[in-house]
Design an enzyme around this catalytic site. Structure first.
Site, short mmCIF file in Angstrom:
data_model
loop_
_atom_site.label_atom_id
_atom_site.label_comp_id
_atom_site.label_asym_id
_atom_site.label_seq_id
_atom_site.Cartn_x
_atom_site.Cartn_y
_atom_site.Cartn_z
N ASP A 82 -8.01 3.92 5.04
CA ASP A 82 -6.83 4.26 4.91
C ASP A 82 -6.58 2.75 6.24
O ASP A 82 -6.58 3.36 7.18
CB ASP A 82 -5.76 5.41 5.51
CG ASP A 82 -4.82 4.87 5.20
OD1 ASP A 82 -4.82 4.17 4.77
OD2 ASP A 82 -4.16 5.13 5.30
N TYR A 196 2.58 -10.92 0.63
CA TYR A 196 1.04 -11.29 -0.27
C TYR A 196 0.31 -12.08 0.14
O TYR A 196 -0.35 -12.07 0.90
CB TYR A 196 1.67 -10.26 -1.21
CG TYR A 196 0.13 -10.64 -2.20
CD1 TYR A 196 -1.46 -9.45 -1.54
CD2 TYR A 196 -0.21 -11.59 -2.88
CE1 TYR A 196 -2.00 -9.44 -2.30
CE2 TYR A 196 -1.54 -11.78 -3.50
CZ TYR A 196 -2.42 -11.04 -2.96
OH TYR A 196 -4.04 -10.53 -3.75
N LYS A 200 -2.39 -13.30 2.56
CA LYS A 200 -3.35 -13.75 2.31
C LYS A 200 -4.10 -15.23 2.82
O LYS A 200 -4.89 -16.06 3.09
CB LYS A 200 -3.27 -13.96 0.73
CG LYS A 200 -4.03 -12.61 0.37
CD LYS A 200 -4.87 -12.59 0.13
CE LYS A 200 -4.63 -11.03 -0.64
NZ LYS A 200 -6.31 -9.70 0.36
N1 LIG Z 1 -5.59 -9.14 -9.53
C1 LIG Z 1 -5.93 -10.39 -8.90
O1 LIG Z 1 -5.38 -11.21 -9.62
C2 LIG Z 1 -6.12 -10.96 -7.50
C3 LIG Z 1 -5.91 -12.27 -7.00
C4 LIG Z 1 -6.49 -13.00 -6.46
C5 LIG Z 1 -6.85 -12.10 -5.08
N2 LIG Z 1 -7.02 -10.59 -5.35
C6 LIG Z 1 -7.33 -9.79 -4.58
O2 LIG Z 1 -7.51 -9.26 -4.67
C7 LIG Z 1 -8.35 -7.48 -4.55
C8 LIG Z 1 -8.99 -6.15 -5.18
O3 LIG Z 1 -7.26 -6.49 -5.58
P1 LIG Z 1 -7.38 -5.90 -7.20
O4 LIG Z 1 -6.58 -6.69 -8.17
O5 LIG Z 1 -8.14 -5.22 -7.23
O6 LIG Z 1 -6.25 -4.53 -6.71
P2 LIG Z 1 -5.99 -2.83 -7.33
O7 LIG Z 1 -6.34 -2.88 -8.61
O8 LIG Z 1 -4.55 -2.55 -6.38
O9 LIG Z 1 -6.91 -2.34 -6.41
C9 LIG Z 1 -6.01 -2.68 -4.80
C10 LIG Z 1 -7.15 -1.62 -3.76
O10 LIG Z 1 -6.99 -1.43 -2.06
C11 LIG Z 1 -6.63 -0.99 -2.09
N3 LIG Z 1 -5.93 -0.02 -0.84
C12 LIG Z 1 -4.19 -0.57 -1.39
N4 LIG Z 1 -4.09 0.54 0.60
C13 LIG Z 1 -5.31 0.65 0.77
C14 LIG Z 1 -5.11 1.05 2.10
N5 LIG Z 1 -3.87 1.27 3.28
N6 LIG Z 1 -5.96 1.37 2.83
C15 LIG Z 1 -6.94 1.68 1.86
N7 LIG Z 1 -7.23 1.26 0.43
C16 LIG Z 1 -6.17 0.20 0.10
C17 LIG Z 1 -6.33 0.29 -3.10
O11 LIG Z 1 -6.07 1.62 -3.03
P3 LIG Z 1 -5.33 2.76 -3.91
O12 LIG Z 1 -5.92 2.96 -5.46
O13 LIG Z 1 -5.01 4.57 -3.25
O14 LIG Z 1 -3.62 2.15 -4.24
C18 LIG Z 1 -7.39 -0.34 -4.29
O15 LIG Z 1 -8.53 0.27 -4.48
C19 LIG Z 1 -7.14 -7.75 -3.19
O16 LIG Z 1 -6.75 -8.34 -1.33
C20 LIG Z 1 -6.44 -8.66 -4.06
O17 LIG Z 1 -5.59 -9.58 -1.95
C21 LIG Z 1 -6.77 -9.71 -6.49
#
Ligand SMILES: NC(=O)c1ccc[n+]([C@@H]2O[C@H](COP(=O)([O-])OP(=O)(O)OC[C@H]3O[C@@H](n4cnc5c(N)ncnc54)[C@H](OP(=O)(O)O)[C@@H]3O)[C@@H](O)[C@H]2O)c1
Length: 320
Positions: A82, A196, A200
């Site tokens: 966490d 956010y 980043k």
């Molecule tokens: N999706 C996009 O368009 C996009 C674009 C650019 C960058 N990103 C980056 O890609 C990465 C993955 O994001 P995603 O899009 O796959 O989002 P996501 O589906 O919301 O996944 C985020 C993950 O982070 C976990 N998380 C959140 N808070 C946490 C904590 N306190 N401790 C440990 N784990 C935690 C979540 O766990 P829970 O399921 O328990 O909440 C989930 O497993 C992130 O760094 C995001 O900024 C995403």
């Protein structure tokens, strides 16, 4: 390359590089990009893939899903992490020191929230996306280094931190404050619509400064991965306007996750660099990051972050 061009006309390559024999940690691996990246890593013959999750039940479900789709059983392990708790980050990192080897860390977990709340004395987005992400990276460096020494024939250990295109979409006014972290922690001044993106941008600035300060011959590679806009649960709180935008513009989660795997497979040419569509491309960093002002901001951030990290784990800077 523009954001829309990249979204509509470029696909990151399907990862093919073998991870045979390697141990990989993926944070936030129960859903989204982390889950799909983990699936690729298991398919690519990784020996052990540690799904680092805050919800162990969700992690076990993800593990079953990966096992079912890849047919490789017993490769994934679910470990609790966490990032909103420094004790949890330290316990996780300590457990990682007991591993026989650690080749790759994909620091993927993050939050995007419009709600101001505090975790460990800082605004939660900053704690999770910035402080704990860098804390974990620093805590795991010695293990990666030990792996490099024990396995000199293997690829250099890598840390890929997942950042975002949005780093360029924030004016980040807080950096002009006397103390950036204090300003970000002030609920009366907080602009959570920007938070956010600012987190980043901070990751990018801090990682660039970290690599710059430890400019000696690092045995490991640290890079920053921009996956593009992808379908996932990330923007769950950001309202229907953003949801609609995503329906038109976003990549599939699997396509986006390729960039994480390509970052994790990248070599020394990616050290300290920004990767887009699986390729090193520092020219895609924002003008601010590349400007003298950005350089000042990265130094200032680093100088503020060091005492915070030393307060959490005295002596941690010796890991650099
Ligand atoms: N999706 C996009 O368009 C996009 C674009 C650019 C960058 N990103 C980056 O890609 C990465 C993955 O994001 P995603 O899009 O796959 O989002 P996501 O589906 O919301 O996944 C985020 C993950 O982070 C976990 N998380 C959140 N808070 C946490 C904590 N306190 N401790 C440990 N784990 C935690 C979540 O766990 P829970 O399921 O328990 O909440 C989930 O497993 C992130 O760094 C995001 O900024 C995403």
């Amino acid at each position: 390359m523009g954001f829309y061009y990249s979204q509509f006309f470029v696909q990151p390559a399907y990862p093919t590089q073998s991870f045979a024999g390697q141990t990989v940690i993926v944070t936030g691996a129960n859903v989204g990009l982390g889950l799909e990246a983990s699936r690729h890593l298991v398919r690519l013959q990784a020996e052990k893939v540690i799904l680092a999750v805050r919800n162990v039940a969700a992690g076990e479900e993800a593990k079953r899903d990966v096992e079912l789709s890849t047919g490789r059983i017993g490769v994934c392990e679910v470990w609790e992490l966490d990032l909103a708790s420094y004790a949890s980050v330290q316990a996780f990192a300590y457990k990682a020191t007991q591993l026989p080897r650690l080749d790759v860390v994909i620091a993927n977990a993050a939050i995007a929230t419009a709600t101001f709340s505090i975790a460990e004395g800082h605004e939660r987005t900053i704690t999770v996306n910035v402080i704990s992400t860098i804390l974990l990276t620093l805590l795991l460096l010695p293990k990666l280094r030990e792996t490099a020494e024990k396995h000199p024939q293997a690829n250099r250990p890598r840390i890929s931190v997942v950042v975002s295109e949005t780093h360029a979409w924030t004016p980040f006014p807080e950096y002009k404050a006397e103390n950036i972290f204090e300003k970000l922690d002030d609920p009366t001044a907080a602009d959570m619509t920007d938070r956010y993106a600012s987190s980043k941008l901070m990751d990018i600035l801090i990682l660039r400064e970290m690599v710059h300060r430890a400019s000696g011959a690092w045995p490991e590679v640290v890079n920053m991965v921009n996956p593009g806009l992808c379908h996932s649960r990330l923007a769950r709180e950001l309202g229907w306007g953003f949801w609609l935008f995503k329906q038109v513009v976003a990549r599939s989660t699997e396509v986006g996750s390729r960039t994480l795997v390509l970052g994790a497979a990248a070599g020394p040419e990616s050290h300290g660099k920004y990767m887009v569509n699986g390729k090193v491309d520092d020219s895609a960093l924002s003008g601010f990051v590349r400007s003298p002002e950005g350089r000042n901001a990265q130094q200032k951030l680093w100088e503020e972050l060091v005492p915070i990290l030393e307060g959490i784990k005295p002596g941690i800077m010796q890991n650099l």
